[in-house]
Design an enzyme around this catalytic site. Structure first.
Site, PDB file in Angstrom:
ATOM      1  N   HIS A 131       0.815  -1.217   0.000  1.00  0.00           N
ATOM      2  CA  HIS A 131       0.000   0.000   0.000  1.00  0.00           C
ATOM      3  C   HIS A 131       0.848   1.265   0.000  1.00  0.00           C
ATOM      4  CE1 HIS A 131      -3.386  -2.582   2.008  1.00  0.00           C
ATOM      5  NE2 HIS A 131      -3.256  -2.812   0.715  1.00  0.00           N
ATOM      6  N   CYS A 203       8.944  19.083 -11.996  1.00  0.00           N
ATOM      7  CA  CYS A 203       8.136  19.758 -13.022  1.00  0.00           C
ATOM      8  C   CYS A 203       7.738  21.166 -12.612  1.00  0.00           C
ATOM      9  CB  CYS A 203       6.897  18.934 -13.354  1.00  0.00           C
ATOM     10  SG  CYS A 203       5.614  18.921 -12.071  1.00  0.00           S
TER      11      CYS A 203
END
Length: 317
Positions: A131, A203
């Site tokens: 997870h 980014c």
């Protein structure tokens, strides 16, 4: 470290038969759940407590919630990161990490996101996080693949610091902030500006998000592929240990079944006999009832030796 207490709860006959099988085993799986972290005093996902009792944790753990209100979601996960860092790896984490070093054919599959197994220096190539982890972060922009692992900075950005001004009744006191169960439900959550949330350094556009699997998301493909390859490479699996989880939900239940199909015996360590794998126990399997932090080091002792206090990698980071 905890072996004396463990001896009083592990029947000697079961201990001897388990250790004899463990010693001769070459292919071993461990499946870990929240009960292992509970032994470190860590609240469960739905039991985050305090100011989060007025929120549905399941509703916060979705991509849609992050899209609607990333500030609220980040506050929830910053709180969980903080709570996890207040907890410490327990002797079971260290014993499993040592077993991974001692047994070449040992693999651990963890459903926990709290970072306690990595902090116990569990060999990463033998630890598959089904997870994800609270301490991994990744860019939320679709076309950006930036990720960071084992980021233990607390808070991850200044705006996510847990407020501790005791003179202000709307904030959490310094004492409460250190507790694992904050009980005041009336603390006001600040509204955070997007510019103050963790931003992707690659980014420059996307927000960073917790590297956990949210409801509605696929489990990590690479992790599942690694597990499938390990299972496929095993003509025989000798043992699967199910620790702190009922293993009733897939894919966890499927791994128990797959290991059984390859000859594995099952050893369950849990506080409650009702928390049993969906397939139950067969003749020759083991159920060790009690605290994993006490039981796991004792039953693994014939291979790992006496477990002593070890460095916490989050403290060293």
């Amino acid at each position: 470290m905890a072996s004396t207490a463990a001896r009083s709860v592990v029947p000697q006959k079961d201990l001897e038969s388990f250790q004899a099988h463990l010693n001769s085993s070459t292919r071993i799986l461990a499946l870990l759940g929240a009960g292992l972290s509970a032994s470190s005093g860590l609240p469960t996902f739905r039991g985050a407590g305090g100011l989060w009792r007025t929120h549905d944790a399941v509703e916060l753990a979705t991509p849609e919630a992050f899209g609607r209100d990333p500030g609220l979601v980040w506050q929830f996960y910053s709180y969980r990161r903080h709570m996890a860092l207040q907890a410490k790896p327990n002797p079971a984490h260290y014993a499993l990490a040592e077993l991974a070093r001692k047994k070449e054919g040992f693999m651990t599959l963890s459903q926990n996101v709290d970072g306690l197994s990595p902090r116990a220096n569990h060999p990463p190539e033998k630890l598959k996080l089904l997870h994800g982890s609270l301490f991994d972060v990744k860019c939320s922009e679709f076309f950006c693949k930036h990720t960071e692992s084992n980021n233990y900075t607390d808070p991850i950005v200044p705006a996510l610091a847990i407020p501790t001004d005791e003179s202000d009744p709307t904030t959490i006191s310094a004492l409460q902030a250190r507790e694992l169960d904050i009980s005041d439900e009336n603390v006001a959550l600040p509204e955070l500006a997007i510019r103050d949330l963790p931003r992707c350094p690659k980014c420059k556009r996307g927000l960073l998000r917790p590297g956990v699997v949210w409801f509605g998301e696929m489990l990590p493909t690479q992790v599942l592929d690694d597990i499938d390859k390990w299972m496929a490479d095993s003509k025989k699996i000798d043992l699967i240990m199910v620790i702190g989880t009922s293993a009733k939900v897939y894919p966890a239940a499927g791994y128990v079944d797959s290991a059984r199909a390859k000859g594995a015996k099952v050893a369950v360590v849990n506080m409650d006999r009702a928390d049993m794998p969906a397939s139950g126990l067969y003749k020759g399997d083991w159920f060790f009832e009690g605290d994993a932090a006490q039981i796991v080091p004792e039953i693994l002792k014939s291979v790992v030796g006496e477990i002593k206090e070890q460095p916490d990698l989050a403290v060293e980071a």
